[in-house]
Each structure stands twice: as structure tokens, then as C-alpha cells.
Design a protein around this motif. Sequence first.
Motif, short mmCIF file in Angstrom:
data_model
loop_
_atom_site.label_atom_id
_atom_site.label_comp_id
_atom_site.label_asym_id
_atom_site.label_seq_id
_atom_site.Cartn_x
_atom_site.Cartn_y
_atom_site.Cartn_z
N TYR A 108 30.80 54.03 39.40
CA TYR A 108 30.66 54.02 40.86
C TYR A 108 31.81 54.79 41.51
CZ TYR A 108 27.23 50.16 40.44
OH TYR A 108 26.15 49.37 40.14
N ALA A 109 33.03 54.57 41.03
CA ALA A 109 34.19 55.28 41.59
C ALA A 109 34.03 56.79 41.43
CB ALA A 109 35.48 54.80 40.92
N ASP A 110 33.56 57.22 40.27
CA ASP A 110 33.29 58.65 40.06
C ASP A 110 32.27 59.17 41.08
OD1 ASP A 110 35.00 59.28 37.92
OD2 ASP A 110 33.53 58.60 36.43
N ARG A 111 31.17 58.46 41.21
CA ARG A 111 30.09 58.89 42.11
C ARG A 111 30.55 58.95 43.57
NH1 ARG A 111 25.43 61.07 40.28
NH2 ARG A 111 24.43 60.25 42.12
N LEU A 112 31.47 58.04 43.91
CA LEU A 112 31.96 57.99 45.29
C LEU A 112 33.13 58.93 45.54
CD1 LEU A 112 31.67 54.12 45.67
CD2 LEU A 112 30.33 55.82 46.94
N GLY A 113 33.58 59.63 44.50
CA GLY A 113 34.67 60.59 44.67
C GLY A 113 36.06 59.97 44.66
N TYR A 114 36.20 58.78 44.10
CA TYR A 114 37.49 58.11 44.02
C TYR A 114 38.11 58.35 42.64
CZ TYR A 114 35.66 55.50 48.07
OH TYR A 114 35.13 55.13 49.28
N ALA A 115 38.62 59.54 42.45
CA ALA A 115 39.11 59.97 41.13
C ALA A 115 40.23 59.08 40.60
CB ALA A 115 39.57 61.43 41.18
N GLU A 116 41.20 58.74 41.45
CA GLU A 116 42.31 57.92 40.98
C GLU A 116 41.83 56.52 40.61
OE1 GLU A 116 46.79 56.42 42.24
OE2 GLU A 116 45.75 57.83 43.55
N GLU A 126 24.36 47.45 51.26
CA GLU A 126 23.44 48.50 51.69
C GLU A 126 23.70 49.85 51.04
OE1 GLU A 126 23.70 48.48 55.96
OE2 GLU A 126 22.66 46.57 56.12
N THR A 127 24.90 50.04 50.53
CA THR A 127 25.26 51.35 49.98
C THR A 127 25.96 51.16 48.63
OG1 THR A 127 27.46 51.38 50.98
CG2 THR A 127 25.63 52.27 52.32
N LEU A 128 26.11 52.26 47.91
CA LEU A 128 26.86 52.22 46.66
C LEU A 128 28.31 51.82 46.93
CD1 LEU A 128 26.60 52.64 43.60
CD2 LEU A 128 27.37 54.98 43.96
N GLU A 129 28.83 52.23 48.07
CA GLU A 129 30.19 51.83 48.47
C GLU A 129 30.28 50.30 48.58
OE1 GLU A 129 34.11 51.84 49.50
OE2 GLU A 129 33.03 53.68 49.06
N ASP A 130 29.30 49.68 49.21
CA ASP A 130 29.28 48.22 49.32
C ASP A 130 29.26 47.57 47.94
OD1 ASP A 130 29.12 48.52 52.11
OD2 ASP A 130 26.95 48.16 52.16
N LEU A 131 28.41 48.11 47.08
CA LEU A 131 28.28 47.57 45.73
C LEU A 131 29.56 47.76 44.93
CD1 LEU A 131 26.43 46.16 43.72
CD2 LEU A 131 25.50 48.41 43.11
N PHE A 132 30.20 48.91 45.08
CA PHE A 132 31.47 49.20 44.42
C PHE A 132 32.53 48.19 44.85
CE2 PHE A 132 35.55 51.69 44.63
CZ PHE A 132 35.80 51.69 43.27
N GLN A 133 32.63 47.96 46.14
CA GLN A 133 33.62 47.00 46.63
C GLN A 133 33.33 45.60 46.11
OE1 GLN A 133 34.55 47.20 50.83
NE2 GLN A 133 34.56 49.43 50.81
N HIS A 134 32.07 45.23 46.07
CA HIS A 134 31.68 43.93 45.53
C HIS A 134 32.08 43.84 44.05
CE1 HIS A 134 29.39 40.28 44.87
NE2 HIS A 134 28.80 40.87 43.87
N GLU A 135 31.85 44.89 43.30
CA GLU A 135 32.20 44.92 41.88
C GLU A 135 33.71 44.77 41.69
OE1 GLU A 135 31.13 44.97 37.89
OE2 GLU A 135 29.73 45.13 39.56
N LEU A 136 34.49 45.45 42.51
CA LEU A 136 35.95 45.34 42.42
C LEU A 136 36.41 43.90 42.69
CD1 LEU A 136 37.21 48.59 44.20
CD2 LEU A 136 37.22 48.09 41.74
N LYS A 137 35.83 43.29 43.70
CA LYS A 137 36.19 41.90 44.04
C LYS A 137 35.81 40.95 42.90
CE LYS A 137 35.79 42.66 48.97
NZ LYS A 137 35.16 42.25 50.23
N ASP A 138 34.67 41.20 42.29
CA ASP A 138 34.21 40.39 41.17
C ASP A 138 35.18 40.53 39.99
OD1 ASP A 138 31.79 38.78 40.15
OD2 ASP A 138 32.04 40.32 38.60
N LEU A 139 35.57 41.77 39.69
CA LEU A 139 36.50 42.00 38.59
C LEU A 139 37.86 41.37 38.88
CD1 LEU A 139 35.62 45.72 37.80
CD2 LEU A 139 35.32 43.77 36.26
#
Length: 168
Positions: A127-135, A9-22
Motif C-alpha cells: 500500500y505504501a508503494d502504491r501511495l508513493g510513500y517510499a520511506e 473509502e480509499t486505499l489511503e484510508d485502508l493503509f492508515q487502518h493497517e498501520l494502526k492495526d500493526l
Amino acid sequence: MSLFSKKLETLEDLFQHELKDLYSAENQLVKALPQMAAAAKDGRLRAGIEKHLKETTNQVARLEKIGKLLDIDLDGETCKAMEGLVKEGQKTLSENATDEVMDAAIIAASQRIEHYEISGYGTAAHYADRLGYAEAAQLLRQTLDEEQLTDTKLNDLAKNYINQKAMQ
């Protein structure tokens, strides 16, 4: 995603999905790269694949660091794209080919994998940039840089040496 997975539902959800995929993709690759290295006849190609296996192991650890940092469980997904790329690479390894042609085929299969990873890491870093996850973004870009360098090295090896040998 499976039939009963949570809706994205959110970019956060998609980001987490992408991390799991990677994470799934990299773990599959850790298992597949030794077969590719063993099949490579050219010493430079074999050494490059073995070096990338070490990098891939570090990339898995980097993803695990991101998972801990953001409190994300990375397990539970299967990257179907990497599954297909690995299966295609394994089929290539079973072909009846001269050593030189097999090395060219290994490079081609490896570059398909690299291009997939470059796309995934570039997207995840954005996605990490957009979500403010700099590290997390910095760690993802570090892996992206490694993947791009590996692709460049494979390309140079193919164009400047292996493909010429395969023509003879």
C-alpha cells in the motif's frame, strides 16, 4: 473498527487502518513476549524470543516514525487478531506439558503470530508503494524482513532440534 468509525473509502484510508492495526499488534506483542520467553525451557528458544522482543520494540518505534512522517495518529485501534493469537498463546503456556513439548508449542504459537505479522507488513508495504510513500515502504519492508527471518529461525529450531526432543 468500531461501529462509529470513519468509513474506509480509499486505499489511503485502508493503509492508515493497517498501520494502526500493526501498531496495536506490536504493542500487544511487546507485553506478551516476556511471558513466552520465561516459559521457554530451551536456551536457544528463550534467547531467540528475547532477541525478537528487542526487534519488536524497534518495530514499534519504526511504526511511530511512519506515523510522524505521514502525520497519522496510530493510537485508538485494537488488533483483535493479535488479541486472539496472544490469548491462544497464553492458554498454551498454561497447558500441562513436558518441557520439550511446551517448547514445541511455544514455537507453534510464535509462528502463528509471525505469519500474521508477515501478512500485515507485506500488505502495508505494498500500500505504501502504491501511495508513493517510499520511506514508509522501506521501513515496513525492513520489519517484514525481520519477521520473515524470525519465522525461518523458529522453523529451523523446531525442525532440527525441538520437535525431535518432544518426540521422546
